[in-house]
Scaffold this active site. Structure first.
Site, PDB file in Angstrom:
ATOM      1  N   GLY A  96      16.271  50.712  35.883  1.00  0.00           N
ATOM      2  CA  GLY A  96      17.315  49.699  36.065  1.00  0.00           C
ATOM      3  C   GLY A  96      17.331  48.653  34.972  1.00  0.00           C
ATOM      4  O   GLY A  96      17.194  48.958  33.790  1.00  0.00           O
ATOM      5  N   VAL A  97      17.499  47.397  35.367  1.00  0.00           N
ATOM      6  CA  VAL A  97      17.547  46.273  34.424  1.00  0.00           C
ATOM      7  C   VAL A  97      16.266  46.219  33.598  1.00  0.00           C
ATOM      8  O   VAL A  97      16.305  46.027  32.382  1.00  0.00           O
ATOM      9  CB  VAL A  97      17.761  44.938  35.187  1.00  0.00           C
ATOM     10  CG1 VAL A  97      17.564  43.742  34.280  1.00  0.00           C
ATOM     11  CG2 VAL A  97      19.150  44.902  35.814  1.00  0.00           C
ATOM     12  N   ASP A  98      15.133  46.385  34.247  1.00  0.00           N
ATOM     13  CA  ASP A  98      13.834  46.322  33.580  1.00  0.00           C
ATOM     14  C   ASP A  98      13.758  47.339  32.436  1.00  0.00           C
ATOM     15  O   ASP A  98      13.416  46.991  31.302  1.00  0.00           O
ATOM     16  CB  ASP A  98      12.732  46.579  34.612  1.00  0.00           C
ATOM     17  CG  ASP A  98      11.335  46.247  34.117  1.00  0.00           C
ATOM     18  OD1 ASP A  98      11.203  45.507  33.120  1.00  0.00           O
ATOM     19  OD2 ASP A  98      10.372  46.705  34.751  1.00  0.00           O
ATOM     20  N   SER A 152      16.559  42.187  42.873  1.00  0.00           N
ATOM     21  CA  SER A 152      16.206  42.939  44.090  1.00  0.00           C
ATOM     22  C   SER A 152      17.350  43.727  44.708  1.00  0.00           C
ATOM     23  O   SER A 152      17.152  44.428  45.697  1.00  0.00           O
ATOM     24  CB  SER A 152      15.566  42.037  45.163  1.00  0.00           C
ATOM     25  OG  SER A 152      14.268  41.663  44.775  1.00  0.00           O
ATOM     26  N   TYR A 205      15.325  47.964  44.731  1.00  0.00           N
ATOM     27  CA  TYR A 205      14.535  47.277  45.750  1.00  0.00           C
ATOM     28  C   TYR A 205      15.298  47.107  47.057  1.00  0.00           C
ATOM     29  O   TYR A 205      14.768  46.603  48.042  1.00  0.00           O
ATOM     30  CB  TYR A 205      14.026  45.936  45.240  1.00  0.00           C
ATOM     31  CG  TYR A 205      12.841  46.046  44.285  1.00  0.00           C
ATOM     32  CD1 TYR A 205      12.419  47.262  43.766  1.00  0.00           C
ATOM     33  CD2 TYR A 205      12.142  44.922  43.897  1.00  0.00           C
ATOM     34  CE1 TYR A 205      11.347  47.356  42.905  1.00  0.00           C
ATOM     35  CE2 TYR A 205      11.060  45.002  43.035  1.00  0.00           C
ATOM     36  CZ  TYR A 205      10.669  46.225  42.537  1.00  0.00           C
ATOM     37  OH  TYR A 205       9.600  46.316  41.687  1.00  0.00           O
ATOM     38  N   ASN A 211       9.117  44.769  37.396  1.00  0.00           N
ATOM     39  CA  ASN A 211       8.134  45.147  38.411  1.00  0.00           C
ATOM     40  C   ASN A 211       6.848  44.402  38.080  1.00  0.00           C
ATOM     41  O   ASN A 211       6.699  43.850  36.991  1.00  0.00           O
ATOM     42  CB  ASN A 211       7.966  46.669  38.516  1.00  0.00           C
ATOM     43  CG  ASN A 211       7.416  47.286  37.247  1.00  0.00           C
ATOM     44  OD1 ASN A 211       6.387  46.852  36.732  1.00  0.00           O
ATOM     45  ND2 ASN A 211       8.086  48.301  36.734  1.00  0.00           N
ATOM     46  N   ASP A 235      26.682  44.338  30.956  1.00  0.00           N
ATOM     47  CA  ASP A 235      25.312  44.692  30.605  1.00  0.00           C
ATOM     48  C   ASP A 235      24.546  43.440  30.188  1.00  0.00           C
ATOM     49  O   ASP A 235      24.904  42.794  29.199  1.00  0.00           O
ATOM     50  CB  ASP A 235      25.380  45.705  29.457  1.00  0.00           C
ATOM     51  CG  ASP A 235      24.033  46.188  28.967  1.00  0.00           C
ATOM     52  OD1 ASP A 235      22.990  45.628  29.362  1.00  0.00           O
ATOM     53  OD2 ASP A 235      24.035  47.135  28.157  1.00  0.00           O
ATOM     54  N   ILE A 236      23.488  43.112  30.895  1.00  0.00           N
ATOM     55  CA  ILE A 236      22.728  41.895  30.609  1.00  0.00           C
ATOM     56  C   ILE A 236      22.074  41.932  29.233  1.00  0.00           C
ATOM     57  O   ILE A 236      21.830  40.890  28.633  1.00  0.00           O
ATOM     58  CB  ILE A 236      21.693  41.618  31.730  1.00  0.00           C
ATOM     59  CG1 ILE A 236      21.238  40.156  31.685  1.00  0.00           C
ATOM     60  CG2 ILE A 236      20.528  42.605  31.654  1.00  0.00           C
ATOM     61  CD1 ILE A 236      20.539  39.683  32.922  1.00  0.00           C
ATOM     62  N   GLY A 258      19.060  46.206  43.442  1.00  0.00           N
ATOM     63  CA  GLY A 258      19.169  47.583  42.987  1.00  0.00           C
ATOM     64  C   GLY A 258      18.218  48.472  43.765  1.00  0.00           C
ATOM     65  O   GLY A 258      18.314  48.601  44.991  1.00  0.00           O
TER      66      GLY A 258
END
Length: 173
Positions: free
Chosen positions: A31-33, A121, A125, A23, A9-10, A123
């Site tokens: 997601g990550v965002d 990108s 995307y 985005n 996990d980042i 995931g």
């Protein structure tokens, strides 16, 4: 520069900067965002709103990067970058590479020694993981930077395997 691969996990990475696969709105997403915004708390969103009201009224362009506080994350900063949506009919590889170069440029401006990247990108995307890994690892290794450690934090075993292969294929002296 040392490049390492880390499963997980980042949002838990204790580095100077974590890179957010954002985005263009900079106002959070999935997601990550979404994970970075949720875990980092309201300070990140507040700075993103300021950026939208001033420098990026129309959103952050694809391939560019900008930094904010990391809020409650263990990192000092979040570097937001907007990856391209994959297209089988149009080569957008240069935009994806730009995400990594621009993130490292911003990291240098901040004085960050350690940076953690997700698979930008790859995931929602839709970028094929093997190609995303090749572009990410190749671009980071070829970019002149003062960053001493780049950590790719990979959420799945498939992503880790793709990045491991890309890293093993680098021509290292």
């Amino acid at each position: 520069m040392r490049i390492t691969l880390v499963p997980g996990d980042i949002t838990t990475q204790n580095v100077d900067a974590v890179v957010n696969a954002a985005n263009s709105s900079l106002l959070g997403g999935g997601g990550v965002d979404g994970a970075i915004h949720r875990r980092g708390g309201p300070a990140i969103l507040a700075e993103c709103r300021e950026l939208r009201a001033s420098r990026y009224v129309n959103g952050l362009p694809t391939g560019m990067a900008v930094a904010t506080t990391a809020g409650e994350l263990p990192a000092r900063w979040v570097i937001h970058t907007v990856g391209p949506v994959f297209s089988a009919g149009e080569d957008r590889s240069e935009l994806l590479a730009s995400c990594y170069r621009e993130s490292l440029r911003v990291a240098d401006e901040l004085g960050a020694a350690g940076v953690a990247f997700p698979a930008v990108s790859a995931g929602v995307y839709g970028w094929p993981m093997d190609d995303a890994a090749r572009i990410a690892v190749g671009t980071v290794s070829a970019t002149a930077t003062r960053v001493s450690e780049v950590r790719f934090v990979l959420f799945t075993a498939d992503a880790h395997a793709a990045f491991d292969l890309a890293l093993s294929l680098l021509d290292r002296p």
